[in-house]
Design an enzyme around this catalytic site. Structure first.
Site, PDB file in Angstrom:
ATOM      1  N   LYS A 161       1.867 -13.110  53.515  1.00 62.65           N
ATOM      2  CA  LYS A 161       2.618 -13.163  52.247  1.00 62.65           C
ATOM      3  C   LYS A 161       3.415 -11.885  52.006  1.00 62.65           C
ATOM      4  CE  LYS A 161       1.744 -14.245  47.338  1.00 62.65           C
ATOM      5  NZ  LYS A 161       0.677 -14.652  46.403  1.00 62.65           N
TER       6      LYS A 161
ATOM      7  N   ASN B 113      -2.681 -11.484  52.764  1.00 63.23           N
ATOM      8  CA  ASN B 113      -2.799 -12.826  52.186  1.00 63.23           C
ATOM      9  C   ASN B 113      -2.022 -13.741  53.143  1.00 63.23           C
ATOM     10  OD1 ASN B 113      -2.718 -15.150  50.664  1.00 63.23           O
ATOM     11  ND2 ASN B 113      -2.266 -14.116  48.738  1.00 63.23           N
TER      12      ASN B 113
ATOM     13  N   ASN C 133      -1.803 -20.382  44.013  1.00 61.73           N
ATOM     14  CA  ASN C 133      -2.810 -20.275  42.946  1.00 61.73           C
ATOM     15  C   ASN C 133      -2.051 -19.754  41.734  1.00 61.73           C
ATOM     16  OD1 ASN C 133      -5.909 -20.367  43.874  1.00 61.73           O
ATOM     17  ND2 ASN C 133      -4.709 -19.468  45.534  1.00 61.73           N
TER      18      ASN C 133
HETATM   19  N1  CDV Z   1      -0.866 -16.243  43.625  1.00 61.36           N
HETATM   20  C1  CDV Z   1       0.351 -15.991  43.113  1.00 61.36           C
HETATM   21  O1  CDV Z   1       1.227 -15.503  43.800  1.00 61.36           O
HETATM   22  N2  CDV Z   1       0.507 -16.332  41.805  1.00 61.36           N
HETATM   23  C2  CDV Z   1       1.721 -16.055  41.083  1.00 61.36           C
HETATM   24  C3  CDV Z   1       1.431 -15.817  39.613  1.00 61.36           C
HETATM   25  C4  CDV Z   1       0.755 -14.535  39.417  1.00 61.36           C
HETATM   26  C5  CDV Z   1       2.692 -15.782  38.809  1.00 61.36           C
HETATM   27  C6  CDV Z   1       2.716 -17.189  41.192  1.00 61.36           C
HETATM   28  O2  CDV Z   1       3.888 -16.913  41.472  1.00 61.36           O
HETATM   29  O3  CDV Z   1       2.375 -18.348  40.946  1.00 61.36           O
END
Ligand code: CDV
Length: 311
Positions: free
Chosen positions: A127, A110, A197
């Protein structure tokens, strides 16, 4: 001489499964043009900006999920953005699903890419804090399977020299971990760019939607203040095929104050003229790291992950 520049954050409304890359990239291009018309030199787009947030779905084989991934940098879908960045002189951060042949095998991350205002590739980030599970929990409205589709990033938290100063990148869940920002700040990062997201629902336990938004904002405000840096945070809003996202894209000043915030749940560009020296007084005083940090007492942070209560 003040170092002041207009930064833009491009919130996206939903990207549905049926949307093509061409449709999505056309939206990103519209927003880059909008940002440029307002004088912006940088624009931040969301995490996994080219597709829907596919880790909510269960797929079993690469044949099923590879359609969400990009190969090559720029991937064919990204070329029009790279071209426009060069033409307009607007640098950008873009989140995408990366498929790469590395170390003799296919790997998936990611990822976000940072492209300079001259269209040059400045670097990328993969990520590190992947939320959710590898195996589906089952019996849920939706899953969060980032650990199934992505490996943990292998690049640390690099920072990048840009014509406007030193920038750092992170992605979504990374923003909830203070270590993310401190590692970048210790390298002199003055601007943190991040895409996200965040669903309005927490799949693990009941949490009111307003708390989801509050924790998002709290994380960004503290990251900005405690590291005396600007935060550019771009998310998705609205409902992706029925799955609601929090929106709430914002720009936060090094004082911890939110200076611009998206008002809609749709595609929306927000801008702010940012004084890149604004954080200097904070870095000279309360958060003068060299004078005040006490690393001899921070060992546990890198020695253990979970809580161990002393005997
Ligand atoms: N895409 C993410 O990393 N979303 C997480 C949700 C799952 C908690 C976030 O930290 O916003």
């Amino acid at each position: 001489m003040t170092r002041s520049e207009v930064f833009a954050v491009a919130q996206m409304g939903p990207v549905n499964l049926a949307d093509t890359r061409e449709q999505v990239v056309a939206r990103l291009i519209d927003m880059m043009r909008d940002a440029h018309s307002r004088g912006a030199t940088w624009i931040t787009y969301p995490e996994l900006a080219l597709t829907t947030f596919f880790p909510r779905y269960i797929y079993d084989t690469p044949e099923e999920y590879d359609a969400f991934f990009e190969e090559g940098l720029p991937s064919p879908a990204m070329v029009p953005l790279f071209d426009l960045a060069r033409e307009l002189g607007v640098g950008f951060y873009l989140g995408y699903a990366e498929k790469v042949h590395q170390d003799g095998r296919t790997r998936r991350f990611n990822t976000s890419v940072l492209v300079g205002p001259n269209g040059d590739l400045l670097g990328k980030y993969r990520k590190i804090h992947l939320p959710g599970t590898k195996e589906p929990i089952g019996d849920l409205e939706f899953e969060h399977l980032e650990k199934r589709y992505f490996e943990v990033g292998d690049m640390g938290f690099p920072t990048f020299k840009t014509p406007s100063g030193r920038f750092g990148m992170c992605i979504c869940n990374d923003r909830r971990w203070p270590e993310t920002f401190r590692v970048m700040a210790l390298q002199g990062a003055e601007v943190f760019m991040l895409g996200y997201n965040t669903p309005t629902r927490n799949i693990h336990h009941h949490e009111p939607a307003y708390l989801r938004e509050f924790h998002h904002r709290l994380s960004l405000e503290s990251a900005a203040y405690q590291n005396a840096a600007w935060v550019m945070a771009a998310g998705k809003g609205g409902s992706e095929d029925g799955f609601a996202m929090i929106g709430g894209s914002m720009i936060v000043a090094p004082t911890g104050e939110v200076v611009a915030r998206a008002a809609s749940e749709d595609d929306e560009v927000i801008t702010h003229r940012c004084d890149l020296d604004m954080g200097a007084y904070i870095r000279r005083s309360v958060f003068d790291f060299a004078r005040h940090r006490r690393i001899e007492h921070y060992g546990l942070i890198t020695e253990q992950t979970g809580i161990k209560v002393p005997e």
